[in-house]
Design a protein around this motif. Structure first.
Motif, PDB file in Angstrom:
ATOM      1  N   ASP A 179      38.009  61.478  17.257  1.00  0.00           N
ATOM      2  CA  ASP A 179      37.996  62.570  18.054  1.00  0.00           C
ATOM      3  C   ASP A 179      36.999  63.766  17.567  1.00  0.00           C
ATOM      4  OD1 ASP A 179      39.815  60.983  19.880  1.00  0.00           O
ATOM      5  OD2 ASP A 179      41.592  62.403  19.176  1.00  0.00           O
ATOM      6  N   ALA A 180      37.057  64.035  16.182  1.00  0.00           N
ATOM      7  CA  ALA A 180      36.156  64.887  15.556  1.00  0.00           C
ATOM      8  C   ALA A 180      34.699  64.348  15.307  1.00  0.00           C
ATOM      9  CB  ALA A 180      36.740  65.261  14.459  1.00  0.00           C
ATOM     10  N   GLY A 181      34.345  63.118  16.009  1.00  0.00           N
ATOM     11  CA  GLY A 181      32.979  62.754  15.561  1.00  0.00           C
ATOM     12  C   GLY A 181      32.737  62.551  14.310  1.00  0.00           C
ATOM     13  N   ALA A 182      33.757  62.206  13.354  1.00  0.00           N
ATOM     14  CA  ALA A 182      33.686  62.137  11.833  1.00  0.00           C
ATOM     15  C   ALA A 182      33.602  60.342  11.554  1.00  0.00           C
ATOM     16  CB  ALA A 182      34.758  62.796  11.164  1.00  0.00           C
ATOM     17  N   GLY A 183      33.882  59.510  12.449  1.00  0.00           N
ATOM     18  CA  GLY A 183      33.816  58.402  12.198  1.00  0.00           C
ATOM     19  C   GLY A 183      34.067  57.315  13.211  1.00  0.00           C
ATOM     20  N   LEU A 184      34.365  55.868  13.037  1.00  0.00           N
ATOM     21  CA  LEU A 184      34.613  55.185  14.004  1.00  0.00           C
ATOM     22  C   LEU A 184      35.890  54.309  13.982  1.00  0.00           C
ATOM     23  CD1 LEU A 184      31.021  53.125  13.938  1.00  0.00           C
ATOM     24  CD2 LEU A 184      31.795  55.208  15.512  1.00  0.00           C
TER      25      LEU A 184
ATOM     26  N   VAL B 176      34.272  42.832  14.944  1.00  0.00           N
ATOM     27  CA  VAL B 176      34.219  44.151  15.164  1.00  0.00           C
ATOM     28  C   VAL B 176      33.982  45.155  14.197  1.00  0.00           C
ATOM     29  CG1 VAL B 176      35.266  46.045  16.820  1.00  0.00           C
ATOM     30  CG2 VAL B 176      35.806  43.560  17.106  1.00  0.00           C
ATOM     31  N   VAL B 177      34.458  44.625  12.950  1.00  0.00           N
ATOM     32  CA  VAL B 177      34.346  45.635  11.696  1.00  0.00           C
ATOM     33  C   VAL B 177      32.987  45.462  11.445  1.00  0.00           C
ATOM     34  CG1 VAL B 177      34.834  45.824   9.346  1.00  0.00           C
ATOM     35  CG2 VAL B 177      36.823  45.473  10.853  1.00  0.00           C
ATOM     36  N   ALA B 178      32.434  44.416  11.489  1.00  0.00           N
ATOM     37  CA  ALA B 178      30.989  44.307  11.096  1.00  0.00           C
ATOM     38  C   ALA B 178      30.015  44.959  11.937  1.00  0.00           C
ATOM     39  CB  ALA B 178      30.584  42.781  11.113  1.00  0.00           C
ATOM     40  N   SER B 179      30.247  44.939  13.156  1.00  0.00           N
ATOM     41  CA  SER B 179      29.658  45.695  14.168  1.00  0.00           C
ATOM     42  C   SER B 179      29.684  47.216  13.876  1.00  0.00           C
ATOM     43  CB  SER B 179      29.942  45.639  15.738  1.00  0.00           C
ATOM     44  OG  SER B 179      29.756  44.081  15.946  1.00  0.00           O
ATOM     45  N   GLY B 180      30.847  47.739  13.656  1.00  0.00           N
ATOM     46  CA  GLY B 180      30.994  49.110  13.156  1.00  0.00           C
ATOM     47  C   GLY B 180      30.317  49.372  12.050  1.00  0.00           C
ATOM     48  N   LEU B 181      30.209  48.533  10.948  1.00  0.00           N
ATOM     49  CA  LEU B 181      29.547  48.868   9.692  1.00  0.00           C
ATOM     50  C   LEU B 181      27.978  49.076  10.142  1.00  0.00           C
ATOM     51  CD1 LEU B 181      31.293  46.636   7.117  1.00  0.00           C
ATOM     52  CD2 LEU B 181      31.130  48.993   7.268  1.00  0.00           C
TER      53      LEU B 181
END
Length: 400
Positions: free
Chosen positions: A329-334, A342-347
């Motif tokens: 919500d704060a734009g500080a992470g995923l 999905v974790v790989a895509s996020g990384l």
């Protein structure tokens, strides 16, 4: 106010609950309260104080540790622990229990009631469905029976239960335990994160880390932390990013060997760096220097490591089971599900960001933490919860 915290062990290798108990107690002591921690510690005092070095207010705490010099009969009866409680409870205003599945907590609850001292209890995520039922059938059966036959009275007699976030409070509701629930998060000490180490410091001390930096996992090496998912996810992005390392930091708790085996099987042994536990400046240096922090947990109460990473201006990639939507919500992470792909895509998404975009995420995370998750404010909220629980309850209206 005289406050007595009780936890079975302050061993830093046990992860969040010991660290949280010490920091909450120290923050309350720094506010001027008289605070003690009673623990049947299984490690030397020096191990505890070294891991907590630099915690503001630590020198104002009374650490009452009972360590195993007694014979087996005395240990069976918890004689040393009972003696420690007998020293701590007279004159106490409130007792705060940490954990669920420990005989010492039942003793502390009973002794507090005998001394007419109300108590609160923080389960630290131990009563959510995954912790209760999400492991083996045998463990689920054991916990179900233990809760029903042994630990439910302790929980029902608490003045209040302390949940670390709204999800934890919601997930406890089906248990119908009875006491009100206070939702109060964990925190960080502003003093610890005001001047984090220079970002290249950690990588410079570890020549095995690749030239393009590292993804950091910092937690207990336990199955529930999703370490297996992270190693598999890293294997999916590693070929395209040969200069990136995965740093795994934390005490062994059953999943380290498996993670090493997975890394070897996937040809990553030279790319995955195991550091063991990190504390104090070493921990902050690792957090501040990471390209991103990743915790794909299957279950969390409230991970202090997440907000420590954010306070060090490091973007975070966490699972939805960390129950911290505020990071996104704060734009500080995923935030992602517990799935390696999905974790790989996020990384990949985080690592592909331009440096200025990742720095902006880091700044937003730090702003959030310093605005809402600092220990002095957490301690004030907890103390107000004690005071509210101490107020006399109004008498119910009686019909004429």
């Amino acid at each position: 106010m005289r406050i007595v915290h009780v936890i079975r062990s302050l061993n830093p290798g046990h992860g969040g609950p010991p660290a949280v108990a010490i920091r909450l107690a120290a923050a309350q002591a720094a506010l001027g309260h008289h605070v003690s921690i009673v623990s049947s510690s299984d490690v030397p005092r020096d191990t505890i104080t070294r891991a907590a070095a630099g915690v503001p207010g630590l020198d104002r705490l009374s650490l009452i540790l009972t360590q195993g010099t007694a014979g087996p009969f005395d240990r069976l009866l918890h004689a040393g622990f009972r003696s420690a409680l007998a020293r701590a409870l007279p004159g106490a205003s409130f007792t705060h229990l940490h954990g669920v599945w420990d005989r010492e907590l039942i003793i502390a609850a009973d002794e507090s009631r005998s001394a007419r001292v109300p108590y609160a209890l923080t389960p630290h995520g131990m009563l959510d469905p995954w912790s209760l039922w999400g492991q083996s059938r045998l463990k689920a059966l054991k916990k179900s029976l233990a809760l029903r036959l042994i630990f439910r009275p302790m929980l029902r007699r608490a003045a209040f239960l302390h949940a670390l976030n709204a999800d934890e409070a919601r997930l406890m509701q089906p248990l119908r335990l009875g006491p009100p629930v206070e939702i109060i998060p964990n925190g960080v000490f502003r003093e610890e994160v005001d001047s984090p180490p220079h970002t290249p410091e950690f990588a410079a001390s570890r020549p095995e880390i690749g030239p393009d930096g590292y993804v950091l996992f910092l937690s207990r090496l336990h199955f529930k932390k999703g370490l297996d998912l992270l190693v598999e996810a890293f294997s999916r992005i590693a070929p395209a990013r040969p200069g990136i390392s995965l740093v795994i930091a934390g005490p062994e708790d059953g999943a380290g060997r498996s993670a090493r085996d997975i890394a070897d099987r996937l040809g990553l042994s030279g790319r995955v760096v195991f550091t063991g536990p990190l504390y104090g400046r070493d921990k902050l240096a690792a957090l501040a220097g990471a390209a991103c922090f990743c915790l794909p947990s299957r279950q969390e109460g409230f991970s202090v490591a997440i907000i420590e990473a954010m306070a060090c201006r490091t973007p975070v990639l966490i699972s939805d089971q960390c129950h911290f939507p505020e990071a996104k919500d704060a734009g500080a992470g995923l935030i992602v599900p517990c799935d390696a792909e999905v974790v790989a895509s996020g990384l990949e998404k985080l690592l592909a960001m331009p440096d200025d975009q990742r720095r902006a995420m880091g700044e937003r995370g730090r702003d959030l933490v310093l605005a809402s998750y600092v220990w002095d404010r957490v301690a004030e909220r907890m103390t107000r919860a004690y005071e509210l629980a101490l107020r006399p309850k109004p008498e119910p209206d009686r019909a004429e």
